[in-house]
Design a protein around this motif. Structure first.
Motif, PDB file in Angstrom:
ATOM      1  N   LEU A  53       0.825  -1.208   0.000  1.00 20.67           N
ATOM      2  CA  LEU A  53       0.000   0.000   0.000  1.00 20.67           C
ATOM      3  C   LEU A  53       0.863   1.264   0.000  1.00 20.67           C
ATOM      4  O   LEU A  53       0.530   2.253  -0.648  1.00 20.67           O
ATOM      5  CB  LEU A  53      -0.932  -0.004   1.218  1.00 20.67           C
ATOM      6  N   MET A  54       1.997   1.208   0.716  1.00 17.31           N
ATOM      7  CA  MET A  54       2.900   2.356   0.723  1.00 17.31           C
ATOM      8  C   MET A  54       3.536   2.559  -0.653  1.00 17.31           C
ATOM      9  O   MET A  54       3.758   3.699  -1.090  1.00 17.31           O
ATOM     10  CB  MET A  54       3.973   2.179   1.794  1.00 17.31           C
ATOM     11  N   ALA A  55       3.821   1.457  -1.347  1.00 17.98           N
ATOM     12  CA  ALA A  55       4.340   1.561  -2.709  1.00 17.98           C
ATOM     13  C   ALA A  55       3.285   2.159  -3.636  1.00 17.98           C
ATOM     14  O   ALA A  55       3.599   2.988  -4.501  1.00 17.98           O
ATOM     15  CB  ALA A  55       4.779   0.191  -3.212  1.00 17.98           C
ATOM     16  N   CYS A  56       2.025   1.768  -3.455  1.00 16.15           N
ATOM     17  CA  CYS A  56       0.927   2.344  -4.246  1.00 16.15           C
ATOM     18  C   CYS A  56       0.759   3.824  -3.933  1.00 16.15           C
ATOM     19  O   CYS A  56       0.479   4.638  -4.832  1.00 16.15           O
ATOM     20  CB  CYS A  56      -0.378   1.594  -3.967  1.00 16.15           C
ATOM     21  N   TYR A  57       0.944   4.172  -2.665  1.00 17.30           N
ATOM     22  CA  TYR A  57       0.896   5.581  -2.261  1.00 17.30           C
ATOM     23  C   TYR A  57       1.989   6.369  -2.976  1.00 17.30           C
ATOM     24  O   TYR A  57       1.759   7.478  -3.475  1.00 17.30           O
ATOM     25  CB  TYR A  57       1.053   5.671  -0.749  1.00 17.30           C
ATOM     26  N   GLY A  58       3.184   5.795  -3.043  1.00 18.70           N
ATOM     27  CA  GLY A  58       4.277   6.434  -3.766  1.00 18.70           C
ATOM     28  C   GLY A  58       3.969   6.580  -5.246  1.00 18.70           C
ATOM     29  O   GLY A  58       4.285   7.606  -5.856  1.00 18.70           O
TER      30      GLY A  58
END
Length: 313
Positions: free
Chosen positions: A92-97
């Protein structure tokens, strides 16, 4: 400093509540008030508005907090309301990035569109939907690459754990066990010997290149457009200034500055975390700026007569 995390969570929730209707309002105004002169420009605004809604949701869910300790820049999420596996939160943090990156490159593409439209550029974005979609897909590819680099390179390591464990406890009153983080480190010290971290450097160079490349694109297109129309329309100049200044000041320059600070071994300071405030409110400010800077949208919102000379600014 647990109060700081709770304050960020509350701010993010308020930002989400405000950004969702604001972006929906923008989409509605774009649908109702855009004249034929706007052409495919409306597609860019729809795409950007949807991405900002996704960004706001992820920002609220993750409550990502940026910090720096010695030679490490790290972003951690203290949120996990559904008890998800840490690997899932990292996805999810990668998607946020990726959503953040998409905001950058779409902003640059918006200025390329204006240059192409006003200066008679080679792409004919205004009418050629296929070429515009190809460019949007290119922006998406860059964003996916950002996500993959964050997920596979900015992953936790024992070296980073040792550096950030103390600051997480003393500065944010939490622990490694209670957070999920991604991090970048350019230099690794082992037994007093410094070694370059090639993968960390790759991450920093890629992210910095996307940000700097977007800024340069915006400024070059801005200059070319204004040289073309400086004797025709002052309103377009004002709109260009507003729509360039807001993203550059709120989401471009703060992040590029943070990416360079680990080189100088700046110890963790909660002041860096206030960049999260800028990221939280950007999805609110950006659509408001667009509505206020485009006369047709402004006229529709306030039910005023429309300026007969109006381009997609």
């Amino acid at each position: 400093m647990m109060m700081f995390i709770k304050t960020c969570q509350a701010l993010n929730l308020v930002s989400l509540v405000l950004s969702m209707p604001t972006n929906i309002l923008l989409q509605y105004i774009v649908y109702k008030a855009s004249s034929l002169a706007f052409g495919n420009y409306t597609k860019l605004m729809y795409t950007s508005a949807v991405n900002l809604q996704i960004f706001s949701v992820l920002h609220t869910f993750l409550t990502p907090i940026i910090s720096i300790q010695k030679n490490v820049i790290f972003v951690f999420s203290p949120m996990n309301p559904f008890n998800l596996e840490k690997d899932v939160v990292r996805i999810l943090m990668a998607c946020y990035g990726a959503s953040y990156c998409f905001s950058l490159v779409m902003c640059a593409l918006t200025f390329i569109f204006r240059y192409d439209r006003v200066c008679g550029g080679p792409f004919n974005f205004h009418k050629n939907t296929r070429i515009l979609i190809a460019f949007i897909l290119g922006c998406l590819l860059i964003s996916v690459s950002w996500a993959l680099i964050v997920y596979f390179i900015a992953k936790p390591t024992p070296y980073i754990d040792d550096i950030i464990a103390g600051p997480l406890n003393t500065t944010y009153s939490t622990s490694l066990e209670n957070v999920t983080y991604v991090a970048a480190v350019y230099q690794i010290w082992c037994s007093g010997i410094m070694e370059w971290n090639e993968m960390g450097i790759l991450l920093g160079v890629f992210c910095s290149s996307v940000i700097i490349g977007s800024i340069v694109t915006i400024m070059v297109c801005f200059r070319k457009v204004m040289k073309k129309v400086e004797h025709l329309q002052s309103e377009l100049f004002k709109a260009q200034c507003i729509q360039a200044f807001i993203p550059i000041s709120m989401i471009f320059l703060p992040i590029i500055a943070l990416l360079t600070l680990p080189i100088f071994y700046v110890n963790g300071n909660i002041v860096f975390s206030f960049v999260n405030v800028l990221l939280a409110i950007f999805p609110i400010i950006d659509p408001i700026a667009i509505i206020c800077s485009v006369s047709q949208y402004r006229a529709f919102l306030f039910s005023r007569p429309v300026n007969p000379y109006e381009e997609a600014s």
